[in-house]
Motif scaffolding. Structure first.
Motif, PDB file in Angstrom:
ATOM      1  N   ASP A   1       0.845  -1.197   0.000  1.00  0.00           N
ATOM      2  CA  ASP A   1       0.000   0.000   0.000  1.00  0.00           C
ATOM      3  C   ASP A   1       0.882   1.250   0.000  1.00  0.00           C
ATOM      4  OD1 ASP A   1       0.887   0.372   2.603  1.00  0.00           O
ATOM      5  OD2 ASP A   1      -1.062   0.054   3.534  1.00  0.00           O
ATOM      6  N   LYS A   2       0.278   2.428   0.092  1.00  0.00           N
ATOM      7  CA  LYS A   2       1.048   3.677   0.018  1.00  0.00           C
ATOM      8  C   LYS A   2       2.000   3.860   1.195  1.00  0.00           C
ATOM      9  CE  LYS A   2      -2.238   6.104  -2.889  1.00  0.00           C
ATOM     10  NZ  LYS A   2      -3.161   7.232  -3.017  1.00  0.00           N
ATOM     11  N   GLY A   3       1.734   3.141   2.306  1.00  0.00           N
ATOM     12  CA  GLY A   3       2.635   3.193   3.465  1.00  0.00           C
ATOM     13  C   GLY A   3       3.693   2.106   3.399  1.00  0.00           C
ATOM     14  N   ASP A   4       3.815   1.438   2.246  1.00  0.00           N
ATOM     15  CA  ASP A   4       4.768   0.360   2.008  1.00  0.00           C
ATOM     16  C   ASP A   4       4.537  -0.840   2.924  1.00  0.00           C
ATOM     17  OD1 ASP A   4       6.769  -0.659   0.342  1.00  0.00           O
ATOM     18  OD2 ASP A   4       8.289  -0.313   1.872  1.00  0.00           O
ATOM     19  N   ARG A   5       3.265  -1.035   3.324  1.00  0.00           N
ATOM     20  CA  ARG A   5       2.899  -2.212   4.106  1.00  0.00           C
ATOM     21  C   ARG A   5       2.401  -3.291   3.156  1.00  0.00           C
ATOM     22  NH1 ARG A   5      -0.494   1.875   7.671  1.00  0.00           N
ATOM     23  NH2 ARG A   5      -1.068   2.277   5.519  1.00  0.00           N
ATOM     24  N   SER A   6       2.696  -4.545   3.467  1.00  0.00           N
ATOM     25  CA  SER A   6       2.237  -5.651   2.636  1.00  0.00           C
ATOM     26  C   SER A   6       0.809  -6.011   3.035  1.00  0.00           C
ATOM     27  CB  SER A   6       3.150  -6.865   2.810  1.00  0.00           C
ATOM     28  OG  SER A   6       2.746  -7.893   1.934  1.00  0.00           O
ATOM     29  N   ILE A   7      -0.092  -5.930   2.049  1.00  0.00           N
ATOM     30  CA  ILE A   7      -1.516  -6.147   2.257  1.00  0.00           C
ATOM     31  C   ILE A   7      -1.965  -7.309   1.368  1.00  0.00           C
ATOM     32  CG2 ILE A   7      -3.793  -5.077   1.924  1.00  0.00           C
ATOM     33  CD1 ILE A   7      -2.236  -3.754   4.149  1.00  0.00           C
ATOM     34  N   THR A   8      -2.904  -8.109   1.862  1.00  0.00           N
ATOM     35  CA  THR A   8      -3.412  -9.242   1.076  1.00  0.00           C
ATOM     36  C   THR A   8      -4.928  -9.254   1.082  1.00  0.00           C
ATOM     37  OG1 THR A   8      -1.451 -10.582   1.561  1.00  0.00           O
ATOM     38  CG2 THR A   8      -3.440 -11.776   0.943  1.00  0.00           C
ATOM     39  N   LEU A   9      -5.516  -9.451  -0.105  1.00  0.00           N
ATOM     40  CA  LEU A   9      -6.962  -9.663  -0.188  1.00  0.00           C
ATOM     41  C   LEU A   9      -7.229 -11.019   0.454  1.00  0.00           C
ATOM     42  CD1 LEU A   9      -7.684  -8.576  -3.877  1.00  0.00           C
ATOM     43  CD2 LEU A   9      -8.282  -7.328  -1.800  1.00  0.00           C
ATOM     44  N   LYS A  10      -8.205 -11.101   1.345  1.00  0.00           N
ATOM     45  CA  LYS A  10      -8.314 -12.346   2.111  1.00  0.00           C
ATOM     46  C   LYS A  10      -8.664 -13.547   1.242  1.00  0.00           C
ATOM     47  CE  LYS A  10     -12.828 -11.185   4.077  1.00  0.00           C
ATOM     48  NZ  LYS A  10     -13.469 -10.743   5.304  1.00  0.00           N
ATOM     49  N   PRO A  11      -7.854 -14.623   1.378  1.00  0.00           N
ATOM     50  CA  PRO A  11      -8.085 -15.831   0.601  1.00  0.00           C
ATOM     51  C   PRO A  11      -9.049 -16.808   1.291  1.00  0.00           C
ATOM     52  CG  PRO A  11      -6.005 -16.018   1.756  1.00  0.00           C
ATOM     53  CD  PRO A  11      -6.562 -14.657   2.080  1.00  0.00           C
TER      54      PRO A  11
END
Length: 203
Positions: free
Chosen positions: A48-58
């Motif tokens: 994301d814009k804060g350079d955090r790793s984000i995942t759409l929930k599987p």
């Protein structure tokens, strides 16, 4: 289908839980397991814009568990019984009947250890499928207690190690981390090898 799922969940005294469409990636790495196909091949992950790793929930379990812990639900009446109807996402080549975005009905029970809880959840699933008019046959399996499972994993590791060079690259990686995952492999070669593997009930 969703209406019948909600109605069945209410009959079993479950409350609905809603969790975000995306979560921090670490939640799935720790919660789902870094040896599963979901984590190694199928997650939609981005920065994301804060350079955090984000995942759409599987899937729904990890988010429900996170919410249970973060919101102090363990301090309330236990067991905490909940259900969800969620959109979920898998990054894989869509096969027949599989979609990149799909909807999942799931049930979680926190704060109960007994087999009666497993029986209740299995009964709910059986009841729901029958209400939907599906002609289903229920098969019950076990992966044993932690002590039995440790012995079984040793036996599996020894069995598959003898044929390591024949296994696909993915299963060669699974051999040390989680040999039970080899039993699910779709490769015809690995499936044929797995057909002769030790059986859990023997342990």
């Amino acid at each position: 289908v969703e209406g019948v799922a909600r109605e069945t969940a209410k009959l079993f005294n479950l409350k609905e839980i809603r969790t975000p469409v995306f979560e921090h990636t670490e939640l799935f790495l720790r919660g789902v397991g870094d040896t599963t196909d979901i984590v190694t091949k199928e997650m939609y992950t981005f920065r994301d814009k804060g350079d955090r790793s984000i995942t759409l929930k599987p899937e729904g379990t990890a988010g429900a568990a996170r919410s249970f812990i973060e919101n102090g639900m363990g301090n309330g009446v236990l067991p905490a019984k909940m259900y969800y109807l969620i959109p979920a996402f898998r990054y894989e080549r869509p096969q027949a009947g599989r979609l990149r975005e799909f909807h999942q009905f799931g049930v979680e029970v926190f704060g109960a250890k007994g087999a009666d809880t497993d029986a209740e959840v299995i009964s709910l699933a059986d009841s729901l499928l029958k209400k939907l008019g599906l002609n289903v046959k229920l098969h019950i399996n076990s992966i044993g207690c932690p002590e039995c499972r440790a012995k079984y994993l040793e036996a599996l590791r020894a069995y598959f190690s003898a044929r390591k060079d024949e296994l696909c690259a993915t299963c060669q990686g699974r051999l040390e981390r989680n040999p039970m995952r080899i039993l699910d492999c779709k490769s015809p070669v690995c499936s044929a090898i797995a057909a002769g593997a030790p059986v859990m009930l023997d342990y």
